[in-house]
Design an enzyme around this catalytic site. Sequence first.
Site, PDB file in Angstrom:
ATOM      1  N   GLY A   1       0.816  -1.202   0.000  1.00 12.12           N
ATOM      2  CA  GLY A   1       0.000   0.000   0.000  1.00 12.12           C
ATOM      3  C   GLY A   1       0.850   1.254   0.000  1.00 12.12           C
ATOM      4  CB  ILE A   2       0.108   4.676   0.101  1.00 14.50           C
ATOM      5  CG1 ILE A   2       0.912   5.964  -0.157  1.00 14.50           C
ATOM      6  CG2 ILE A   2      -1.114   4.940   0.980  1.00 14.50           C
ATOM      7  CD1 ILE A   2       0.136   6.983  -0.975  1.00 14.50           C
ATOM      8  N   GLY A   3       2.406   4.678   2.359  1.00 15.23           N
ATOM      9  CA  GLY A   3       2.787   5.101   3.702  1.00 15.23           C
ATOM     10  C   GLY A   3       4.231   4.773   4.018  1.00 15.23           C
TER      11      GLY A   3
ATOM     12  CB  ILE B   1       4.951   0.321   7.048  1.00 17.49           C
ATOM     13  CG1 ILE B   1       4.994   0.822   8.509  1.00 17.49           C
ATOM     14  CG2 ILE B   1       5.233  -1.170   6.986  1.00 17.49           C
ATOM     15  CD1 ILE B   1       3.944   0.229   9.399  1.00 17.49           C
TER      16      ILE B   1
ATOM     17  CD  GLU C   1      -5.577  -2.514  -2.819  1.00 23.04           C
ATOM     18  OE1 GLU C   1      -6.493  -3.306  -3.018  1.00 23.04           O
ATOM     19  OE2 GLU C   1      -5.437  -1.876  -1.759  1.00 23.04           O
TER      20      GLU C   1
ATOM     21  N   GLY D   1      -8.732  -3.224  -0.342  1.00 22.19           N
ATOM     22  CA  GLY D   1      -8.368  -4.528  -0.891  1.00 22.19           C
ATOM     23  C   GLY D   1      -7.674  -5.445   0.083  1.00 22.19           C
TER      24      GLY D   1
END
Length: 614
Positions: free
Chosen positions: A210-212, A214, A233, A331
């Site tokens: 994902g985003i961020g 981490i 995704e 997702g």
Amino acid sequence: MDFSLPGPPNWPSMLKSGCRVFVGGHASVPHALVQNLIDNSKGFSDIELVHGLALGDTPWAKEEYRQLFKVNTFFIGGDEVRRAVDEGRADYTPCFLSEISSLFTDGTLALDAVLINVSPPDEFGYCSLGASVDICMSAVRHTKLVIAQINRHVPRTAGHSYVHINEISACIEADEPLIEVTPPPIDTQAERIGQYVSMLVEDGATLQFGIGKIPSATLKYLCNHKELGIHSEMLTDSIIELLESGAVTNRKKTFHPGKVVTSFAIGSRKLYDFIDNNPHIEFYASSYVNKPTNIAKNDNMIAINSALEVDLTGQVVADSIGYDFYSGIGGQVDFVTGASISRGGKPIIALPSTAKNETVSRIVASITEGAGVVTSRGNVHYVVTEYGVASLKGKSIRERALELIRVAHPKFRAQLLEEVRTHYWVPHYQEKYPTDIPELGGIQLQKLVIQGETFYLRPLNPADERRLQEFFYSHTKETLRLRYNYDPKQMSREKSCNLVSVDQSSDAALCIVRQDGSRVTIHAVGRFYYYPADNSCEAAFVTRETHQGKGMASRLLARLIDIARQRGIAKMMAYVRAANKPMITIFEQHNFTRVFSDDPTEVELVLKLEDANV
């Protein structure tokens, strides 16, 4: 071929009060088009605007438009939308990202019109949805009217991202840069989490992220990996460095080999330029990218997702903080499910151990009242914090609790162990909570490659109770006799618990383990017991027979000597059966010297730590 653009929307002839309109989202919200609707909304009321995450300004969610619009979002983002949901002026509809399209196709959320942001048509008349194909494509395919903002800033992306100009009923031309999201700086906490997650990723794996902070930290630590693939995704700026490093080739993928597969991108202009006309990156609808069975077609699928909190049974809260809905399901469940059924797959939940300046633990005995479980305890294989990796697959509730307490912030571990006793059965002998070895530093896990096999050196902890018991019963009588000076017949759970429940700030206990998926096997254990009376310690080791002679005991001894020296311990002692010549040799190789012993069957060895040269 020359394709003329359709005219601007005649809103009164296209829409009516009470209709349902989908708005394209993420970084590609058609802001100018929505504003055009607002400017020409006289006579309209109660239009339902349906969308996912909408970045940038969202004026339609403001109080002043409550009579004109009713927002229904699949993912809460931005101050205005969040405030509208909190105040009851907007709705949040939880749904797996892979299944949102079915709401359009089966009439559950039948659409009257779709507002999208697209590139100008090419010579064949095709416009691209660019950085946001996701649920936009499904909406376009199942609506009466497609109304577009033709925008030269929208990148042309490969895959199934195209809408022909003849499918568009009306349009406006408005060049607006896509919303940019600058990658957040990676702090020490995220660095540690990223390092731990990267240790779970093997060469040849396929990634979702994902985003961020981490994900950015994780991808940073994957740049030295080989033959990675991406089926995710979403894409962020971090993918650029990973691709340029050569770590991602997509050659080992077993689904869409050779291609990065995604459905939307969020990042900087650099990212949007990177995906523009890039044939190696293909965008598809979320119903395709997020379909668990499609995800599972990738062998060694690694799904890396985040959480707001995780309880001690492994339940994951990801879209709400108590009664306050914060984001959405997105997702996560799609990819956790897909990775769990992928051959060699690993679903990973990665999160900081605390929130609010370390005043609140994100690892909790029970989920906060009002919060909802997004991912069930049966789906989660790994939970990672800056304090390590908790392996949950196949673990009992008690074992899960101990694993998760181990990766909680140290100041909450005692409290968590006490709280879990009030809800689940914990034996009376389970008294100690996991502790770290400060001298190992921030990363309490060291990857070892021994004769081509991958192992990990780490502290022994209470969650290893059953593993140590299995380790004991794997020994031959000869190994037990040489280690214990007699032939013990039993290693009870209580005794095993006592051996793994170590106060690592006083004594020290290390193990070398092999991890095959969620199965962890102990192959060597080394420890020392501290004697404060004369500031000394006693060391002891045992290695699984199949791995003796490979240097495991020597590695453990070297690390224990280093820990003891850092603690200012004066000397280290060892008592070894005289017949155990290989172990005596190991100690002597580390500068231990023999001292006189009254027992001829035993050799006593001593190392003055201030003189050690290891």
